[in-house]
Design a protein around this motif. Structure first.
Motif, PDB file in Angstrom:
ATOM      1  N   TYR A 189     -36.306 -47.399   0.273  1.00 16.19           N
ATOM      2  CA  TYR A 189     -34.789 -47.389  -0.332  1.00 16.19           C
ATOM      3  C   TYR A 189     -33.875 -48.188   0.497  1.00 16.19           C
ATOM      4  O   TYR A 189     -34.180 -48.707   1.591  1.00 16.19           O
ATOM      5  CB  TYR A 189     -34.303 -45.824   0.200  1.00 16.19           C
ATOM      6  N   ARG A 190     -32.825 -48.643  -0.067  1.00 13.69           N
ATOM      7  CA  ARG A 190     -32.027 -49.421   0.603  1.00 13.69           C
ATOM      8  C   ARG A 190     -30.605 -48.754   0.146  1.00 13.69           C
ATOM      9  O   ARG A 190     -30.554 -48.070  -0.878  1.00 13.69           O
ATOM     10  CB  ARG A 190     -32.123 -50.806  -0.098  1.00 13.69           C
ATOM     11  N   GLN A 191     -29.613 -49.196   1.301  1.00 13.72           N
ATOM     12  CA  GLN A 191     -28.498 -48.528   1.196  1.00 13.72           C
ATOM     13  C   GLN A 191     -27.438 -49.714   1.614  1.00 13.72           C
ATOM     14  O   GLN A 191     -27.527 -49.845   2.839  1.00 13.72           O
ATOM     15  CB  GLN A 191     -28.460 -47.229   2.279  1.00 13.72           C
ATOM     16  N   LEU A 236     -28.480 -44.139  -1.554  1.00 10.46           N
ATOM     17  CA  LEU A 236     -29.829 -44.647  -1.581  1.00 10.46           C
ATOM     18  C   LEU A 236     -30.215 -45.065  -2.857  1.00 10.46           C
ATOM     19  O   LEU A 236     -30.146 -44.370  -3.639  1.00 10.46           O
ATOM     20  CB  LEU A 236     -30.771 -43.881  -1.001  1.00 10.46           C
ATOM     21  N   GLN A 240     -27.287 -36.740   5.969  1.00  9.15           N
ATOM     22  CA  GLN A 240     -27.290 -37.999   6.623  1.00  9.15           C
ATOM     23  C   GLN A 240     -26.225 -38.411   7.543  1.00  9.15           C
ATOM     24  O   GLN A 240     -24.998 -38.397   7.095  1.00  9.15           O
ATOM     25  CB  GLN A 240     -27.464 -39.248   5.619  1.00  9.15           C
TER      26      GLN A 240
END
Lengths: 115, 112
Positions: free
Chosen positions: A35-37, A43, B38
């Motif tokens: 994943y990229r954030q 995400l 998160q």
């Protein structure tokens, strides 16, 4: 167990350079994910794998490649880095057995800056 | 894939109960509902998972109505350390499809 380990933790690239983000897990999980954030965002799934030798595209695969030659490792390759790839990259793994089926275990992330 | 919709942000005070609702109108028969937490500069962490009715663990409860088109994460007596982003994830985790898409998440701010 170390869980999911990502390297490097930080990296600065110049536009056009290439690099590989490493991800390894020691939990014998069959599923692995990248994943990229982006800053302040959620995400986005780049690629995922349901087992060794099997990979598939996620939401945002362009500019990336992956391979899954072993159960443990799932490297993410960036070719011709662009500023739009500046992001935090998370690797995750999961399994289909146990109390919380499919629980994702995440690494600590790799922060990439492309200048 | 089931699309999820959550409030972008919520505020609460220490000691209150917080309920975060996630809408997933096109949930499929084999889809499970999983919630993650998160903190800044960290990867998401599993909180709770369910398929239907109610699930409770040591940190939260998850309420899922009979039609399963929504779910509610309940955090009892929040503290400042519960300030985080909460994600609702809906997907088929029992088959070989493997594809798990996160929604935008809900930023919870707990105030003293």
């Amino acid at each position: 167990n170390a869980g999911v380990t990502q390297t490097p933790k930080f990296r600065i690239l110049k536009i056009g350079q290439s690099m590989t983000l490493q991800c390894t897990q020691d939990m014998n999980h069959n599923y692995m994910y990248w994943y990229r954030q982006d800053p302040g965002m959620g995400l986005k799934l780049i690629y995922y794998s349901v087992g060794a030798g099997i990979t598939d595209k996620g939401e945002v695969p362009n500019g990336y490649n992956v391979s899954r030659s072993t159960t443990e490792d799932f490297p993410l390759r960036l070719e011709l880095a662009a500023p739009s790839q500046t992001s935090v990259y998370f690797c995750a793994s999961s399994y289909l057995r146990g109390v919380n089926t499919g629980e994702l275990f995440f690494g600590e992330g790799s922060r990439l800056t492309v200048l | 894939l089931a699309k999820t919709t959550q409030p972008i942000s919520m505020d609460s005070y220490e000691g209150q109960e917080v309920n975060i609702t996630c809408s997933h109108n096109n949930i499929a028969t084999n889809d499970y509902i999983t919630w993650y937490q998160q903190f800044p500069s960290q990867g998401p962490r599993f909180i709770i998972q369910g398929y239907k009715t109610k699930v409770t663990n040591e940190v939260a409860s998850l309420f899922i109505p009979a039609d399963r088109k929504s779910s509610t994460l309940s955090l009892p007596r929040v503290s400042l350390s519960d300030t985080a982003v909460y994600y609702c994830l809906v997907g088929d985790i029992t088959s070989n499809t493997g594809k798990l898409i996160f929604g935008q998440g809900t930023t919870l701010q707990v105030k003293p």
